[in-house]
Each structure stands twice: as C-alpha cells, then as structure tokens.
Design a protein around this motif. Structure first.
Motif, PDB file in Angstrom:
ATOM      1  N   ILE A 383       0.841  -1.206   0.000  1.00 33.27           N
ATOM      2  CA  ILE A 383       0.000   0.000   0.000  1.00 33.27           C
ATOM      3  C   ILE A 383       0.868   1.245   0.000  1.00 33.27           C
ATOM      4  N   GLU A 384       1.905   1.257   0.847  1.00 30.58           N
ATOM      5  CA  GLU A 384       2.809   2.402   0.882  1.00 30.58           C
ATOM      6  C   GLU A 384       3.575   2.543  -0.437  1.00 30.58           C
ATOM      7  N   LYS A 385       4.059   1.443  -0.961  1.00 33.71           N
ATOM      8  CA  LYS A 385       4.902   1.443  -2.162  1.00 33.71           C
ATOM      9  C   LYS A 385       4.189   2.060  -3.358  1.00 33.71           C
ATOM     10  N   TYR A 386       2.917   1.687  -3.569  1.00 37.29           N
ATOM     11  CA  TYR A 386       2.191   2.154  -4.753  1.00 37.29           C
ATOM     12  C   TYR A 386       1.187   3.259  -4.432  1.00 37.29           C
ATOM     13  N   LYS A 387       1.145   3.667  -3.175  1.00 38.20           N
ATOM     14  CA  LYS A 387       0.195   4.699  -2.741  1.00 38.20           C
ATOM     15  C   LYS A 387      -1.237   4.288  -3.101  1.00 38.20           C
ATOM     16  N   VAL A 388      -1.594   3.101  -2.668  1.00 40.82           N
ATOM     17  CA  VAL A 388      -2.918   2.550  -2.934  1.00 40.82           C
ATOM     18  C   VAL A 388      -3.989   3.432  -2.293  1.00 40.82           C
ATOM     19  N   THR A 389      -5.028   3.737  -3.056  1.00 39.19           N
ATOM     20  CA  THR A 389      -6.116   4.574  -2.540  1.00 39.19           C
ATOM     21  C   THR A 389      -7.372   3.779  -2.202  1.00 39.19           C
ATOM     22  N   LYS A 390      -7.610   2.694  -2.926  1.00 44.01           N
ATOM     23  CA  LYS A 390      -8.801   1.857  -2.694  1.00 44.01           C
ATOM     24  C   LYS A 390      -8.327   0.420  -2.451  1.00 44.01           C
ATOM     25  N   PHE A 391      -8.624  -0.118  -1.287  1.00 43.57           N
ATOM     26  CA  PHE A 391      -8.109  -1.424  -0.868  1.00 43.57           C
ATOM     27  C   PHE A 391      -9.270  -2.358  -0.576  1.00 43.57           C
ATOM     28  N   TYR A 392      -9.270  -3.529  -1.206  1.00 45.64           N
ATOM     29  CA  TYR A 392     -10.412  -4.461  -1.181  1.00 45.64           C
ATOM     30  C   TYR A 392      -9.899  -5.842  -0.802  1.00 45.64           C
ATOM     31  N   THR A 393     -10.273  -6.336   0.385  1.00 48.49           N
ATOM     32  CA  THR A 393      -9.756  -7.627   0.840  1.00 48.49           C
ATOM     33  C   THR A 393     -10.845  -8.393   1.577  1.00 48.49           C
ATOM     34  N   ALA A 394     -10.490  -9.580   2.081  1.00 49.10           N
ATOM     35  CA  ALA A 394     -11.464 -10.461   2.728  1.00 49.10           C
ATOM     36  C   ALA A 394     -11.382 -10.360   4.245  1.00 49.10           C
ATOM     37  N   PRO A 395     -12.504 -10.544   4.942  1.00 51.58           N
ATOM     38  CA  PRO A 395     -12.470 -10.573   6.404  1.00 51.58           C
ATOM     39  C   PRO A 395     -11.492 -11.604   6.958  1.00 51.58           C
ATOM     40  N   THR A 396     -11.310 -12.719   6.232  1.00 51.40           N
ATOM     41  CA  THR A 396     -10.334 -13.722   6.673  1.00 51.40           C
ATOM     42  C   THR A 396      -8.952 -13.111   6.789  1.00 51.40           C
ATOM     43  N   ALA A 397      -8.544 -12.330   5.782  1.00 48.98           N
ATOM     44  CA  ALA A 397      -7.235 -11.685   5.806  1.00 48.98           C
ATOM     45  C   ALA A 397      -7.149 -10.667   6.934  1.00 48.98           C
ATOM     46  N   ILE A 398      -8.227  -9.935   7.151  1.00 42.50           N
ATOM     47  CA  ILE A 398      -8.248  -8.932   8.224  1.00 42.50           C
ATOM     48  C   ILE A 398      -8.071  -9.606   9.579  1.00 42.50           C
ATOM     49  N   ARG A 399      -8.826 -10.686   9.808  1.00 41.53           N
ATOM     50  CA  ARG A 399      -8.720 -11.398  11.087  1.00 41.53           C
ATOM     51  C   ARG A 399      -7.322 -11.996  11.282  1.00 41.53           C
TER      52      ARG A 399
END
Length: 684
Positions: A383-399
């Motif tokens: 996210i830092e490297k590419y300056k990501v503005t919109k991030f879309y992931t799964a609750p599994t990854a978050i947990r």
C-alpha cells in the motif's frame, strides 16, 4: 459475539471524499436507484453509451422471464448489438483514448524482489500475441479454454486473449486439486489448457505442471480427450530486474533446477512452452465482433449436489455491470491506485481485478503472494509502495492480520487510503472496527459487499456506513430485492426470510453451462417469478438489508463457497467410511471451518492415521482450501424417520450448543448424546 459499539452507529466519510464522490449523498443514491427501476431502458442505455458497439442493439436493453410456470427462464441484454469485451477494456483506451502509457497493473510477485509495471499499450500487445497463439492452436469462437494459473500477468493476458477471439475462458483456481481441474475440463470440454511449471505460495513450492498433467490423464481415463494443447509458462524461473542482486538470480536458478527435477514427463505432442509460442507471434490481432449475448466465460461454483455448476456470463451484460459497479461502489477516479487482494480464479477477481477496473481505465495492483510472506507487513508495505487509494480484501485476511496487532502497520505510511472494501463472507464487528480504526485510521468508509458468482454484485456504496455483525446495505442500481417466507409470501417492513430478486440486471448469470434445467431448478423453481439466492436476509426498521448466511447446505471457508455434498463425496470414497456428514463451525480466522462426522464400516477403527488419510483425500479431491479442521467419529448420524440427516443438530454438536429444541422427528434421539460425548474440542 460482543459488538464493540452500537450497531446503530453511523460512520460518515470526510467532507473532501463526499464532495468528489460519484454518489455524494443518500438522496443522490435514491434518485439513481429509482431511475434504474422505473426507467431501466434509459438508465442502462446511458451506461452502454460509454462503450464501443460495432452494431447497436435492436431490442430493449433488458428482456427476461423469471417465472418457470410461464416458460423457459431467460435474460437478454442489448439483444442485436455486436461488440467485443477486450476491445472495450483495452483498444478503447489505447487506440481511441489517451491511456496507452498509463499503468494498468503493478504486478507484485510472491517475493518482493519480483515486480513489474504493465501499461495499457503493453497489455494490449501481450494480449494480441496470446490471442494469435490460441488461434494457431485451432481455438475459435465459442471454444472453451481452461486456465490454471497463479496470479501472474499471463493469467490476465490469456483471459483477455480469449475474450478478443470469442473463445470462452474457464479459469480454475490454482489451489484446486487435479481431480477438481479434471472435472471442470471435462464439463467445459476445453480444447486448450494454459498452466505454469510451478509457483511458490509463501515458502511452499507447488508443481502446477504435475497437477495439470495428472488432470489431463484423468480426463483421458474418463473418455474425454478434448484438450489438444497445454500451454506452459516458465514462471518459477522468474526474471529479476536488470541490476538486481546476483544472489536473487542464483536462488531463482536453484529453484528452477529444483522444480525441473520433480517435473512430470513432457508430452511433446501436447505441451508447448509459452515463451517459444509467443516469440514470433504478431502484436496485432483483430477482435472478433460478438453478439451481445455470446458467452464470455464459465466459472465453476460449488453446487448442493456436489457437482460444480458452470456459471455462464455473457459479453454485453457483464461489461455494463462490472464497469458500473466498479465505478460507483469503489467511487473510482482517474488518479486512483486500486488493489483487490482476491484471486482471479474466483468471481471477485474476474469482476474487480480484470474486467471492471480495465473497463474504467484504472490502475490496479496484481498480487501473487500471501499476506504474511516474507513478513506480516506485506500488505501495508505494498500500500505504501504504490500509494494505494482503494483497498479491497477479505475478512479472513483482516482477522489473520489482527493477530499481529498494530505494530506491523506503524512501520508504513497508509495515508493514501481513501476507501476500504471487504468481500467473500460476512465481517464480524471486531474485524470491522480494527479495519476501520487501525487500517483506515478512522477516516476511510468501508464498502462491505455481498454478491455471488451468479449475480456479480448487489451492493451499493452508501455515504453512511453502518457497523454490523453481518453484511448490510441498500441494493445496487437495477437490483430489486424482496424477502419471502417459506410459503413464498412477500414480507414487508422489518422482516427475516429468504432473499430473492424480482428482476434481473445486466450482469446476472444466463445459465448453467450445458444444463439449463439445473439452472432453472436451482434458482427459480422454489419461488416462481423470483431468483432465489439461497441466502437468508433480514431487513431492519431503516430499510437496510442484512445477509444472515446460507439457507442451504453450503460452507463459506475463508470466503471460498463450497458444498457439503462435495466434501462428503470425497470422504466417502475412503474404503473405511460408510457415511459422512459435513457442517460448518465458527473459526476465528477463516470465518467458518469444516467439521466432519464419519460413520465407519464394520470392523474399521477410528484413529489419527485414518483422520490424516481422510484429510489428505479431501485435499486431493477438492484442494487445500477444503481440508477439514475437525473429523469426528460418528457411530450413527441423527436422522429423521424418513432417513434425512438433520444437519441442524450436527451444527449444534459442532458448536457444543445443547439447546437442541424439538427432537421429536429423530428416529433415535440417543444418537445425539453419543455424538456430544465424542465431539472434537480441538482440531484433529
């Protein structure tokens, strides 16, 4: 589950985000939504006008029949029109627009040392070369091409090449077993398979070519030899950037030699190296102009009978809907850098890594790796490297990442983030709060999305984001949800029941490949006149829809939907197993995990060795994602007098919930006591 804050609390975005949003407030959403239902012809025509049509539509934008009592079920979008998906997501930007030098993808490999930027012009060139190779292999309009690849650029090249020449791609998640791959090749009757020699997932080396070869052997054993060519990418021998460390090159070489040593024999009559095939292939390839309702792809999803369903989507409707949902749900703007962490082997990746972002001329991150390799801050580093503005992931990854606390995030600058998204399964309140406060720093709205392989999307980004323990929102444009009770009666106001849809939208599936009868029986027979999602739903006093989970016997493990029947079929192939029943059990990281009950044949003993054999069998038949966490010995299963297994009781046993309710329909209630006494307290 303890909700950390009131479920009624509203979270508002920052003023600058709201000011520039495509849907800046709730009244704007309502106006667009009402137009999509009251005047769908004008609404969808405006969307269609953004794209190139070789021939305009001659019929209304949407035609359909959802009532099985009135004839065959069908949905048609832009009937009479001719277009090409690949032209609209690439040529339109490069040849007609000014995005040729814009980055389409930043690719990040399994190792941080492997990366590349791919512009729209470069992407078009690669796609055309691949399309020409497929044509040379005899692939023509309507033929199916199976793709069994990791998250590498060649996966995108191949699927878009298929779209360019009118072939139908069937992407199989590269975590599936040879049996699952074989099953999908046979059903699709694919003429070409595209795979790679191998891939690393974290530290684990997976020999994809060996799996592919075994799958093709199984196809031949079953009398299906439709695949005439297997196109193989040399992926494990990754090329590092010029000037990269010699040690990196040396390690890549060692990995290459290692994989070559274990690689299955090469079939010179069938197998072709990608690099050799592409070397002299032209960078020009005229697109095949397709009818609006020609098939675009088949994607197999688990079915309640155990046999995967080939969900078929078509060209024009999928183009309109994925492009529009991407633009509005993620509030896409030209300067965004968007990252969806899903795999393209699932519908999320089809829609929101490939077709939706490219249709909007977006810049995306294409990620091959896993969240914790080579360190637990990999997501935040990217996210830092590419300056990501919109991030879309799964609750599994978050947990999963929550377990490591705040410290890994504090090493990186996440200030570029503007909108966060979740996908694949319901998100629990604790994960929602951590995602919002720690990752989004209490300033990024969270788009919690609900949809299916069959329906593409039903969710709208609202400016008011409501915290909840399940997915909740208002419907997206063109989607008209209704809640029915068991008798098919519509429920008004606050209610809970079956989630159904009254009408189609452009991106809904058209049929089950080669089995329209199954399509009608699965989605339309229970409640004629409605599309039945198979999900339960609650509508609250404010009109929010809350998805409460699957009503039928399906499992959602780490966002991967699979049927109980599919896992049960694998377990009963073992010679010791007479009968099996599979249910879900809550899991802190996966959301749900598999809890399996097995009844053994006479004289067979339950042991750790048997448990290991059964887990290995499921992995081989379905894939690692289906590996059971718990396998319990079940001398008998709770059944009704008619012989139906009561999975409701099994789910309660798996959860150690002894509030069983009415057991009067059980043939032998004593079975329940025995199963409780033998239940698994820890993963076997």
């Amino acid at each position: 589950m303890v909700v950390p804050e009131s479920q009624d609390k509203m979270y508002y975005p920052l003023n600058d985000l709201q000011k520039d949003a495509h849907v800046p407030d709730f009244n704007s959403y309502l106006a667009l939504y009402q137009k999509s239902l009251e005047n769908p012809e004008a609404f969808w025509k405006e969307v269609a006008d953004e794209f190139f049509w070789k021939k305009p539509a001659t019929e209304p934008v949407l035609q359909y029949n959802f009532d099985v009592t009135k004839g065959s079920i069908y949905v048609k979008c832009m009937e009479g029109a001719k277009t090409n998906m690949c032209y609209n997501v690439l040529d339109r930007h490069v040849r007609e627009g000014s995005l040729g030098e814009k980055v389409a993808y930043y690719w990040e490999g399994n190792s941080p040392d492997h990366q590349m930027a791919i512009t729209y012009s470069q992407l078009l060139s690669h796609v055309c070369r691949c399309a020409n190779v497929l044509k040379q292999m005899g692939v023509k309009k309507g033929d199916r091409v199976s793709i069994y690849l990791p998250m590498i650029p060649e996966l995108v090249y191949t699927m878009l090449a298929c779209a360019r020449i009118g072939a139908v791609h069937s992407i199989v998640f590269a975590g599936f077993s040879c049996e699952s791959l074989c099953e999908r090749i046979v059903d699709a009757q694919s003429s070409v398979l595209v795979t790679a020699d191998g891939v690393y997932r974290g530290e684990k080396l997976i020999n994809l070519k060996q799996i592919a070869t075994e799958a093709l052997e199984k196809c031949r054993e079953r009398g299906s030899a439709s695949v005439t060519k297997c196109l193989v990418i040399k992926h494990h021998a990754l090329k590092t950037k010029s000037g990269a460390a010699v040690m990196i090159w040396f390690m890549s070489l060692i990995c290459s030699l290692l994989l070559w040593c274990i690689q299955t024999p090469w079939d010179s009559q069938c197998d072709v190296w990608w690099d050799e095939a592409m070397r002299d292939s032209s960078e020009e390839c005229e697109p095949e102009w397709l009818d609006a309702e020609d098939p675009l792809f088949i994607l197999y999803t688990s079915g309640s009978t155990g046999k995967p369903k080939g969900v078929l989507h078509t060209v024009a409707g999928y183009l309109l809907y994925t492009s529009m949902t991407f633009k509005y749900v993620f509030d896409h703007h030209h300067d965004d850098v968007y990252w969806c962490t899903a795999d393209i082997g699932w519908i999320t990746g089809h829609s929101y890594i490939t077709y939706g972002p490219l249709a909007n001329g977006a810049t995306s991150v294409l990620f091959e790796g896993i969240p914790v390799h080579p360190h637990v801050g990999r997501f935040w580093e990217i996210i830092e490297k590419y300056k990501v503005t919109k991030f879309y992931t799964a609750p599994t990854a978050i947990r999963l990442l929550m377990k490591y606390g705040r410290e890994p995030l504090q090493k990186y600058d996440l200030s570029s983030l503007r909108i966060l998204g979740t996908v694949g399964e319901p998100i629990n309140p604790e994960a929602w709060q951590w995602y919002y406060k720690v990752v989004g720093q209490s300033r990024c709205p969270i788009v919690d999305t609900f949809w299916q392989t069959e329906t593409v999307r039903n969710k709208q980004l609202t400016i008011e984001v409501l915290l909840g323990s399940r997915t909740q929102t208002f419907p997206f444009f063109g989607v008209e949800p209704t809640i029915l009770n068991e008798h098919g009666e519509e429920l008004e106001g606050e209610a809970e029941g079956y989630l159904v849809f009254r009408r189609p939208w452009p991106g809904i599936m058209r049929t089950v490949f080669r089995n329209h009868e199954r399509f009608e029986n699965t989605y339309f027979k229970k409640f004629p006149g409605f599309y039945v999602t198979g999900d339960g739903c609650r509508r609250d006093k404010d009109g929010y829809y809350w998805i409460t989970g699957r009503i039928d016997d399906m499992l959602n493990v780490s966002g991967h939907l699979m049927s109980t029947a599919e896992v049960e079929a694998a377990l009963t192939e073992h010679g010791a197993v007479a009968e099996a029943a599979v249910v879900s059990r809550p899991h802190k990281v996966k959301g749900e995990c598999l809890y399996c009950f097995v009844t053994l044949k006479d004289s067979r003993e339950f042991s750790h060795t048997l448990v290991d054999e059964l887990k290995r069998l499921v992995r081989e038949k379905i894939g690692p994602i289906a590996t059971p966490d718990f396998i319990q010995n079940a001398p008998a299963l709770p059944k009704t007098r008619s012989g139906k297994i009561m999975r409701r009781i099994l789910r309660q046993i798996a959860r150690n919930d002894k509030d069983l309710g009415d057991l009067s329909t059980l043939a032998d209630p004593k079975v329940v006591e025995v199963l409780f006494s033998q239940r698994c307290e820890a993963a076997a």
